[in-house]
Design a protein around this motif. Structure first.
Motif, PDB file in Angstrom:
ATOM      1  N   SER A   1       9.484  -2.783   1.776  1.00 52.51           N
ATOM      2  CA  SER A   1       8.124  -2.798   2.525  1.00 52.51           C
ATOM      3  C   SER A   1       8.158  -2.862   3.571  1.00 52.51           C
ATOM      4  O   SER A   1       8.178  -4.154   4.063  1.00 52.51           O
ATOM      5  CB  SER A   1       6.924  -3.276   1.343  1.00 52.51           C
ATOM      6  OG  SER A   1       7.062  -3.081   0.113  1.00 52.51           O
TER       7      SER A   1
ATOM      8  N   GLY B   1       3.034  -1.750   8.518  1.00 49.96           N
ATOM      9  CA  GLY B   1       3.355  -0.515   8.680  1.00 49.96           C
ATOM     10  C   GLY B   1       2.854   0.421   7.563  1.00 49.96           C
ATOM     11  O   GLY B   1       2.662   1.435   7.602  1.00 49.96           O
ATOM     12  N   GLU B   2       2.459  -0.250   6.232  1.00 49.95           N
ATOM     13  CA  GLU B   2       1.629   0.467   5.263  1.00 49.95           C
ATOM     14  C   GLU B   2       2.514   1.386   4.549  1.00 49.95           C
ATOM     15  O   GLU B   2       2.120   2.683   4.233  1.00 49.95           O
ATOM     16  CB  GLU B   2       0.445   0.792   5.794  1.00 49.95           C
ATOM     17  CG  GLU B   2      -0.641  -0.176   6.099  1.00 49.95           C
ATOM     18  CD  GLU B   2      -1.982   0.193   6.566  1.00 49.95           C
ATOM     19  OE1 GLU B   2      -2.132   1.464   6.621  1.00 49.95           O
ATOM     20  OE2 GLU B   2      -2.835  -0.486   6.999  1.00 49.95           O
ATOM     21  N   ALA B   3       3.872   1.323   4.198  1.00 49.05           N
ATOM     22  CA  ALA B   3       4.578   2.196   3.703  1.00 49.05           C
ATOM     23  C   ALA B   3       5.857   1.705   3.302  1.00 49.05           C
ATOM     24  O   ALA B   3       6.443   0.532   3.510  1.00 49.05           O
ATOM     25  CB  ALA B   3       5.223   3.362   4.786  1.00 49.05           C
TER      26      ALA B   3
ATOM     27  N   ARG C   1      11.341   7.216   4.983  1.00 50.64           N
ATOM     28  CA  ARG C   1       9.870   6.794   4.525  1.00 50.64           C
ATOM     29  C   ARG C   1       9.828   7.371   3.184  1.00 50.64           C
ATOM     30  O   ARG C   1       9.841   8.667   3.104  1.00 50.64           O
ATOM     31  CB  ARG C   1       8.760   7.169   5.458  1.00 50.64           C
ATOM     32  CG  ARG C   1       7.441   6.693   5.368  1.00 50.64           C
ATOM     33  CD  ARG C   1       6.731   7.049   6.408  1.00 50.64           C
ATOM     34  NE  ARG C   1       5.116   6.721   6.243  1.00 50.64           N
ATOM     35  CZ  ARG C   1       4.248   7.506   5.895  1.00 50.64           C
ATOM     36  NH1 ARG C   1       4.684   8.782   5.363  1.00 50.64           N
ATOM     37  NH2 ARG C   1       2.915   7.027   5.845  1.00 50.64           N
TER      38      ARG C   1
ATOM     39  N   ALA D   1       3.453   6.136   1.565  1.00 54.37           N
ATOM     40  CA  ALA D   1       2.519   5.350   2.456  1.00 54.37           C
ATOM     41  C   ALA D   1       1.904   4.673   1.155  1.00 54.37           C
ATOM     42  O   ALA D   1       1.421   5.061   0.214  1.00 54.37           O
ATOM     43  CB  ALA D   1       1.635   6.313   3.218  1.00 54.37           C
TER      44      ALA D   1
ATOM     45  N   PRO E   1      -1.820   2.510   1.588  1.00 53.53           N
ATOM     46  CA  PRO E   1      -2.680   2.194   2.784  1.00 53.53           C
ATOM     47  C   PRO E   1      -3.029   0.874   2.520  1.00 53.53           C
ATOM     48  O   PRO E   1      -3.668  -0.022   3.735  1.00 53.53           O
ATOM     49  CB  PRO E   1      -3.756   3.311   2.349  1.00 53.53           C
ATOM     50  CG  PRO E   1      -3.235   4.238   1.701  1.00 53.53           C
ATOM     51  CD  PRO E   1      -2.035   3.525   0.889  1.00 53.53           C
TER      52      PRO E   1
ATOM     53  N   ARG F   1      -1.445  -1.832   1.965  1.00 51.91           N
ATOM     54  CA  ARG F   1      -0.272  -2.821   2.462  1.00 51.91           C
ATOM     55  C   ARG F   1       0.578  -3.129   1.219  1.00 51.91           C
ATOM     56  O   ARG F   1       0.092  -3.786   0.309  1.00 51.91           O
ATOM     57  CB  ARG F   1      -0.693  -4.116   2.992  1.00 51.91           C
ATOM     58  CG  ARG F   1      -1.540  -3.935   4.146  1.00 51.91           C
ATOM     59  CD  ARG F   1      -1.976  -5.136   4.769  1.00 51.91           C
ATOM     60  NE  ARG F   1      -2.967  -5.108   5.815  1.00 51.91           N
ATOM     61  CZ  ARG F   1      -3.560  -6.080   6.238  1.00 51.91           C
ATOM     62  NH1 ARG F   1      -3.291  -7.311   6.258  1.00 51.91           N
ATOM     63  NH2 ARG F   1      -4.714  -5.836   7.388  1.00 51.91           N
TER      64      ARG F   1
ATOM     65  N   SER G   1       0.209  -3.493  -4.351  1.00 54.51           N
ATOM     66  CA  SER G   1      -0.538  -2.968  -3.157  1.00 54.51           C
ATOM     67  C   SER G   1      -1.568  -4.235  -2.703  1.00 54.51           C
ATOM     68  O   SER G   1      -2.514  -4.637  -3.640  1.00 54.51           O
ATOM     69  CB  SER G   1      -1.573  -1.871  -3.679  1.00 54.51           C
ATOM     70  OG  SER G   1      -2.315  -1.551  -2.542  1.00 54.51           O
TER      71      SER G   1
ATOM     72  N   ASP H   1       4.709  12.806  -4.006  1.00 51.65           N
ATOM     73  CA  ASP H   1       3.960  12.163  -2.932  1.00 51.65           C
ATOM     74  C   ASP H   1       2.806  11.248  -3.241  1.00 51.65           C
ATOM     75  O   ASP H   1       2.346  10.406  -2.636  1.00 51.65           O
ATOM     76  CB  ASP H   1       3.278  13.205  -2.179  1.00 51.65           C
ATOM     77  CG  ASP H   1       4.625  13.939  -1.362  1.00 51.65           C
ATOM     78  OD1 ASP H   1       5.659  13.358  -1.107  1.00 51.65           O
ATOM     79  OD2 ASP H   1       4.191  15.090  -0.838  1.00 51.65           O
TER      80      ASP H   1
END
Length: 280
Positions: free
Chosen positions: A28, A32-34, A46, A49, A51, A53, A69, A82
């Protein structure tokens, strides 16, 4: 003499939760949140994502990825598309933002939380470790943990060890047949000045602990004996054993932890070190 290392990847904001899975290292980038995946020798990919964190990572027995998260105190599920799917809401048990996570072979997710708001200067308070069962149900597993951080399993998965960063020690629990954590004890206190962040265990039952305060990764035996050490020259954040032979120690390191400083510097990286004892 500095130990020989091999660079794996560089240029990230803040790397947490490294895990070796299916011939690649996953991690993680918290600020950078991904979530990323990297095959040593290749460029990082990558994956998805997150968002709010991402931090801890782990896989269910069917191969789905679970992601802690942090800010919304949710465990999310990624099936390979995705979209991230909701898996478990920890907000009724976790006092503050969640952190590292371990998913065991039975599909149970063990998730720590800060216990207090570190970024705003809130007084240090203990937090509750959460257990998420394979049906998605959420349970308080252990309380009074001072900044529960990295976790690992010993004795074929029958012992859970939790890094208590603000207590400077590794705390062990036996896992009962009903998934309760029992027989709490100090497994190892770290040397003065060192604190455990991310941890991982090897085939001899020793535990590698990344210590950001000392810029080192320590191999500890039960009781606290330091069996080996690696100096990183930077804040050592987390570690994971893996590689083709299981004898590569991947270490994430940073020069800053504050979000804006990390995003401006983009100096978080992962290096690899060959060790003598492989992963279990």
């Amino acid at each position: 003499m500095e130990r020989e290392k091999s660079p794996i990847c560089d240029g990230f904001a803040f790397i947490e939760g490294p895990r070796w899975y299916k011939d690649a290292l996953w991690f993680s980038d918290m600020h950078g949140e991904a979530v990323f995946r990297v095959v040593p020798g290749s460029a990082p990919e990558r994956v998805v994502a997150v968002p709010q964190r991402p931090s801890g990572l782990g896989w269910l027995p069917n191969g789905d990825l679970l992601i802690a998260s942090m800010l919304d105190r949710q465990v999310l599920r990624w099936t390979g598309s995705d979209a991230l799917l909701p898996y478990a809401d920890l907000s009724t048990i976790a006092e503050r933002r969640i952190n590292d996570m371990l998913v065991d072979s039975q599909g149970r997710a063990w998730v720590g939380n800060f216990g207090f708001d570190l970024s705003s200067g809130e007084s240090v308070m203990p937090g509750t470790l959460v257990r998420v069962d394979s049906d998605g149900s959420v349970h308080a597993a252990a309380d009074d943990l001072l900044f529960a951080n990295g976790m690992t399993l010993l004795s074929k998965g029958s012992i859970l060890v939790v890094a208590e960063t603000f207590k400077g020690c590794l705390t062990a629990f036996d896992i009962s047949s009903e998934s309760a954590l029992i027989n709490r004890r100090t497994w190892a206190a770290l040397p003065e000045g060192a604190v455990p962040d991310g941890i991982c265990a090897d085939a001899e039952g020793a535990i590698w602990a990344a210590s950001p305060t000392t810029g080192s990764v320590l191999r500890l035996g039960e009781g606290g004996a330091v069996l080996d050490s690696i100096e990183t020259g930077r804040q050592a954040i987390a570690c994971a054993l893996g590689g083709p032979e299981g004898d590569t120690l991947f270490v994430s390191s940073a020069v800053a932890t504050e979000r804006q400083a990390c995003l401006e510097a983009l100096t978080a990286r992962i290096d690899a070190y060959r060790v003598s004892v492989p992963v279990a």
